[in-house]
Motif scaffolding. Sequence first.
Motif, mmCIF file in Angstrom:
data_model
loop_
_atom_site.group_PDB
_atom_site.id
_atom_site.type_symbol
_atom_site.label_atom_id
_atom_site.label_comp_id
_atom_site.label_asym_id
_atom_site.label_seq_id
_atom_site.Cartn_x
_atom_site.Cartn_y
_atom_site.Cartn_z
ATOM 1 N N MET A 256 0.818 -1.192 0.000
ATOM 2 C CA MET A 256 0.000 0.000 0.000
ATOM 3 C C MET A 256 0.865 1.261 0.000
ATOM 4 N N ILE A 257 0.289 2.358 -0.395
ATOM 5 C CA ILE A 257 1.014 3.631 -0.423
ATOM 6 C C ILE A 257 1.209 4.146 0.989
ATOM 7 N N LYS A 258 2.445 4.546 1.307
ATOM 8 C CA LYS A 258 2.763 5.095 2.621
ATOM 9 C C LYS A 258 2.891 6.609 2.578
ATOM 10 N N SER A 259 3.575 7.130 1.552
ATOM 11 C CA SER A 259 3.770 8.567 1.437
ATOM 12 C C SER A 259 4.287 8.895 0.044
ATOM 13 N N LEU A 260 4.396 10.149 -0.250
ATOM 14 C CA LEU A 260 4.963 10.592 -1.513
ATOM 15 C C LEU A 260 6.461 10.299 -1.519
ATOM 16 N N ALA A 261 6.950 9.661 -2.563
ATOM 17 C CA ALA A 261 8.387 9.369 -2.670
ATOM 18 C C ALA A 261 9.132 10.543 -3.293
ATOM 19 N N HIS A 262 8.653 11.031 -4.434
ATOM 20 C CA HIS A 262 9.227 12.195 -5.092
ATOM 21 C C HIS A 262 8.289 12.663 -6.189
ATOM 22 N N ILE A 263 8.580 13.832 -6.726
ATOM 23 C CA ILE A 263 7.846 14.381 -7.859
ATOM 24 C C ILE A 263 8.821 14.424 -9.019
ATOM 25 N N GLY A 264 8.497 13.739 -10.110
ATOM 26 C CA GLY A 264 9.352 13.731 -11.297
ATOM 27 C C GLY A 264 8.926 14.828 -12.251
ATOM 28 N N LEU A 265 9.863 15.632 -12.695
ATOM 29 C CA LEU A 265 9.564 16.739 -13.590
ATOM 30 C C LEU A 265 10.526 16.729 -14.761
ATOM 31 N N ARG A 266 9.997 16.444 -15.949
ATOM 32 C CA ARG A 266 10.808 16.481 -17.161
ATOM 33 C C ARG A 266 11.032 17.939 -17.541
ATOM 34 N N THR A 267 12.267 18.266 -17.872
ATOM 35 C CA THR A 267 12.625 19.650 -18.169
ATOM 36 C C THR A 267 13.368 19.760 -19.486
ATOM 37 N N ARG A 268 13.251 20.909 -20.128
ATOM 38 C CA ARG A 268 14.002 21.182 -21.355
ATOM 39 C C ARG A 268 15.420 21.609 -21.048
ATOM 40 N N ASN A 269 15.636 22.158 -19.829
ATOM 41 C CA ASN A 269 16.938 22.691 -19.467
ATOM 42 C C ASN A 269 17.165 22.404 -17.993
ATOM 43 N N LEU A 270 17.920 21.372 -17.695
ATOM 44 C CA LEU A 270 18.133 20.936 -16.315
ATOM 45 C C LEU A 270 18.743 22.042 -15.463
ATOM 46 N N SER A 271 19.696 22.750 -16.008
ATOM 47 C CA SER A 271 20.353 23.810 -15.253
ATOM 48 C C SER A 271 19.366 24.922 -14.883
ATOM 49 N N ALA A 272 18.541 25.349 -15.825
ATOM 50 C CA ALA A 272 17.563 26.408 -15.552
ATOM 51 C C ALA A 272 16.530 25.948 -14.536
ATOM 52 N N ALA A 273 16.054 24.714 -14.665
ATOM 53 C CA ALA A 273 15.069 24.187 -13.718
ATOM 54 C C ALA A 273 15.666 24.061 -12.326
ATOM 55 N N SER A 274 16.900 23.587 -12.242
ATOM 56 C CA SER A 274 17.569 23.456 -10.956
ATOM 57 C C SER A 274 17.748 24.822 -10.295
ATOM 58 N N THR A 275 18.183 25.801 -11.051
ATOM 59 C CA THR A 275 18.353 27.158 -10.525
ATOM 60 C C THR A 275 17.029 27.714 -10.024
ATOM 61 N N PHE A 276 15.946 27.507 -10.781
ATOM 62 C CA PHE A 276 14.619 27.983 -10.398
ATOM 63 C C PHE A 276 14.190 27.375 -9.061
ATOM 64 N N TYR A 277 14.257 26.057 -8.957
ATOM 65 C CA TYR A 277 13.790 25.408 -7.725
ATOM 66 C C TYR A 277 14.725 25.662 -6.540
ATOM 67 N N GLN A 278 16.015 25.827 -6.797
ATOM 68 C CA GLN A 278 16.920 26.192 -5.702
ATOM 69 C C GLN A 278 16.606 27.595 -5.193
ATOM 70 N N SER A 279 16.162 28.498 -6.083
ATOM 71 C CA SER A 279 15.804 29.843 -5.630
ATOM 72 C C SER A 279 14.569 29.820 -4.739
ATOM 73 N N LEU A 280 13.777 28.741 -4.830
ATOM 74 C CA LEU A 280 12.590 28.579 -3.982
ATOM 75 C C LEU A 280 12.903 27.807 -2.702
ATOM 76 N N GLY A 281 14.162 27.489 -2.465
ATOM 77 C CA GLY A 281 14.561 26.851 -1.218
ATOM 78 C C GLY A 281 14.981 25.400 -1.329
ATOM 79 N N PHE A 282 14.886 24.795 -2.504
ATOM 80 C CA PHE A 282 15.319 23.411 -2.671
ATOM 81 C C PHE A 282 16.843 23.354 -2.690
ATOM 82 N N GLU A 283 17.383 22.258 -2.200
ATOM 83 C CA GLU A 283 18.822 22.039 -2.216
ATOM 84 C C GLU A 283 19.125 20.820 -3.067
ATOM 85 N N SER A 284 20.161 20.939 -3.889
ATOM 86 C CA SER A 284 20.575 19.830 -4.730
ATOM 87 C C SER A 284 21.147 18.720 -3.842
#
Length: 129
Positions: free
Chosen positions: A1-29
């Motif tokens: 059975m499902i216990k919790s969310l494991a992760h959210i997968g997001l396909r991107t055209r530009n990994l660097s731009a997406a990483s920079t965007f989400y890091q600016s919102l507080g995410f850490e690589s």
Amino acid sequence: MIKSLAHIGLRTRNLSAASTFYQSLGFESQRQLDVRDESGTIAVEFLQHQGVVLELYQLPWQTAVREEQDSGLDHLAWHVADLTAAETWVKSLGYPLVEGPCDHPAGSRYFMIAGPDGERVEFLQPLNR
């Protein structure tokens, strides 16, 4: 059975731009890796913020790019304690609102900004009723 969310997968055209965007919102690589398959190398990066894990990945071929209006992930939603403060913060980062702030019939007030691949990023505060 499902216990919790494991992760959210997001396909991107530009990994660097997406990483920079989400890091600016507080995410850490957390980890970067390359996955090889018969079509080439898929670049992958995992980011984390307060227990939420984003898996960003960029496909090696141009024709597999997710168009903004295609089906798939529409938006990510984050609870916030103070919507006005959150709005001030995202605007200070240079991200204009694309929707709201407005009330939702489900009992929250929210606004949305645009991510680098057409996904919308929602910030919501439950209303006290």
